[in-house]
Motif scaffolding. Structure first.
Motif, PDB file in Angstrom:
ATOM      1  N   GLY A 164      36.968 -37.730  27.920  1.00 42.94           N
ATOM      2  CA  GLY A 164      36.739 -36.562  28.766  1.00 42.94           C
ATOM      3  C   GLY A 164      35.278 -36.163  28.780  1.00 42.94           C
ATOM      4  O   GLY A 164      34.681 -36.005  29.857  1.00 42.94           O
ATOM      5  N   SER A 188      39.868 -32.164  32.326  1.00 44.89           N
ATOM      6  CA  SER A 188      40.551 -31.527  31.189  1.00 44.89           C
ATOM      7  C   SER A 188      42.019 -31.222  31.499  1.00 44.89           C
ATOM      8  O   SER A 188      42.815 -30.972  30.598  1.00 44.89           O
ATOM      9  CB  SER A 188      39.836 -30.222  30.798  1.00 44.89           C
ATOM     10  OG  SER A 188      40.025 -29.227  31.799  1.00 44.89           O
ATOM     11  N   GLY A 189      42.358 -31.205  32.790  1.00 47.75           N
ATOM     12  CA  GLY A 189      43.736 -30.881  33.168  1.00 47.75           C
ATOM     13  C   GLY A 189      44.044 -29.405  33.009  1.00 47.75           C
ATOM     14  O   GLY A 189      45.211 -29.004  32.960  1.00 47.75           O
ATOM     15  N   ARG A 190      43.000 -28.588  32.921  1.00 49.79           N
ATOM     16  CA  ARG A 190      43.194 -27.142  32.744  1.00 49.79           C
ATOM     17  C   ARG A 190      42.592 -26.389  33.919  1.00 49.79           C
ATOM     18  O   ARG A 190      41.549 -26.777  34.438  1.00 49.79           O
ATOM     19  CB  ARG A 190      42.488 -26.674  31.458  1.00 49.79           C
ATOM     20  CG  ARG A 190      43.077 -27.274  30.210  1.00 49.79           C
ATOM     21  CD  ARG A 190      42.127 -27.141  29.040  1.00 49.79           C
ATOM     22  NE  ARG A 190      41.732 -25.759  28.764  1.00 49.79           N
ATOM     23  CZ  ARG A 190      40.963 -25.415  27.740  1.00 49.79           C
ATOM     24  NH1 ARG A 190      40.482 -26.335  26.928  1.00 49.79           N
ATOM     25  NH2 ARG A 190      40.664 -24.153  27.533  1.00 49.79           N
ATOM     26  N   SER A 191      43.249 -25.297  34.291  1.00 48.55           N
ATOM     27  CA  SER A 191      42.699 -24.444  35.328  1.00 48.55           C
ATOM     28  C   SER A 191      41.626 -23.550  34.695  1.00 48.55           C
ATOM     29  O   SER A 191      41.814 -23.045  33.589  1.00 48.55           O
ATOM     30  CB  SER A 191      43.826 -23.596  35.927  1.00 48.55           C
ATOM     31  OG  SER A 191      43.302 -22.706  36.864  1.00 48.55           O
ATOM     32  N   GLU A 231      38.028 -29.106  35.538  1.00 49.34           N
ATOM     33  CA  GLU A 231      39.470 -28.879  35.735  1.00 49.34           C
ATOM     34  C   GLU A 231      40.203 -30.208  35.872  1.00 49.34           C
ATOM     35  O   GLU A 231      41.276 -30.401  35.305  1.00 49.34           O
ATOM     36  CB  GLU A 231      39.707 -28.025  36.978  1.00 49.34           C
ATOM     37  CG  GLU A 231      39.309 -26.574  36.801  1.00 49.34           C
ATOM     38  CD  GLU A 231      39.675 -25.718  38.014  1.00 49.34           C
ATOM     39  OE1 GLU A 231      39.828 -26.274  39.116  1.00 49.34           O
ATOM     40  OE2 GLU A 231      39.796 -24.497  37.848  1.00 49.34           O
ATOM     41  N   GLN A 232      39.611 -31.123  36.625  1.00 49.61           N
ATOM     42  CA  GLN A 232      40.263 -32.413  36.841  1.00 49.61           C
ATOM     43  C   GLN A 232      40.320 -33.231  35.557  1.00 49.61           C
ATOM     44  O   GLN A 232      41.356 -33.812  35.231  1.00 49.61           O
ATOM     45  CB  GLN A 232      39.507 -33.205  37.910  1.00 49.61           C
ATOM     46  CG  GLN A 232      39.669 -32.627  39.312  1.00 49.61           C
ATOM     47  CD  GLN A 232      38.929 -33.443  40.354  1.00 49.61           C
ATOM     48  OE1 GLN A 232      37.805 -33.887  40.141  1.00 49.61           O
ATOM     49  NE2 GLN A 232      39.561 -33.636  41.501  1.00 49.61           N
TER      50      GLN A 232
END
Lengths: 125, 84
Positions: free
Chosen positions: B8, B54-57, B51-52
């Protein structure tokens, strides 16, 4: 004052599409930048430059530009008006700023904007 | 085999280097903002990338500058192992 390159904004539009700009412009601002063929890149650049120029007048540290709280609308006469909402409104109040005036200009490759704060009266009295 | 965390932060570093070809590498403690590797315009795209990857908003309104000031800080805030 701020300057925005058409090349950079066009790349953002090409790579991420129009939805990307909903992170920076509210629907009414996007509508102002829209033509019959889609978003006008120079208008987008002008709006972005105006927001950045307006933010710089707030003189805040360690804060990111609250893109959706600095709204640059087109007045009936065609000139831009800055509407400070939410976090931007609080930053302006803390800096003794009542309003911000902004002027936008663009040519082929760049848009530039100049902003000036209008201070609240009691601040200077 | 690389860990998801290393992968990441490596993607984040690669994204910055791609936009600043004059730099071959970016130290973990280099101030990305002071050195103009992230400016207001690229910040929006950078948050989109984070966001993309880490997969977090991420809420841009509450995001603190120090959480993305350096690659070390980004790794700590967005890629630190989460206990499930």
């Amino acid at each position: 004052m701020d300057i925005v390159s058409v090349t950079r904004v066009r790349r953002l539009l090409d790579e991420h599409g129009e939805d990307f700009f909903t992170r920076m412009l509210v629907p009414s601002e996007l509508a102002d930048c829209r033509t019959s063929t889609g978003l006008d890149v120079l208008s987008l650049c002008g709006r972005i430059a105006a927001k950045e120029a307006a933010f710089k007048t707030l003189r805040v540290r360690n804060r990111f530009l609250p893109w959706l709280d600095i709204v640059v609308q087109r007045a009936d006469g065609g000139w831009p008006l800055v509407d400070l909402r939410g976090a931007a409104g609080r930053m302006a109040a803390a800096s003794g700023i009542a309003q911000i005036t902004v002027s936008i200009s663009h040519d082929v490759d760049y848009a530039v904007a100049v902003a000036a704060p209008i201070l609240t009266e009691h601040r200077n009295s | 085999m690389t860990s998801p965390i290393a992968d990441g932060i490596d993607q984040v570093k690669a994204w910055i280097v791609k936009r600043h070809p004059d730099r071959e590498d970016i130290a973990g403690d280099l101030d990305l903002i002071e050195n103009r590797l992230i400016d207001s315009l690229s910040f929006v795209e950078f948050v989109f990338l984070l966001e993309q990857v880490s997969g977090r908003s991420i809420d841009m309104d509450t995001l603190e500058v120090d959480s993305i000031r350096t690659l070390d800080a980004i790794e700590r805030h967005f890629f630190a192992a989460r206990v499930s």
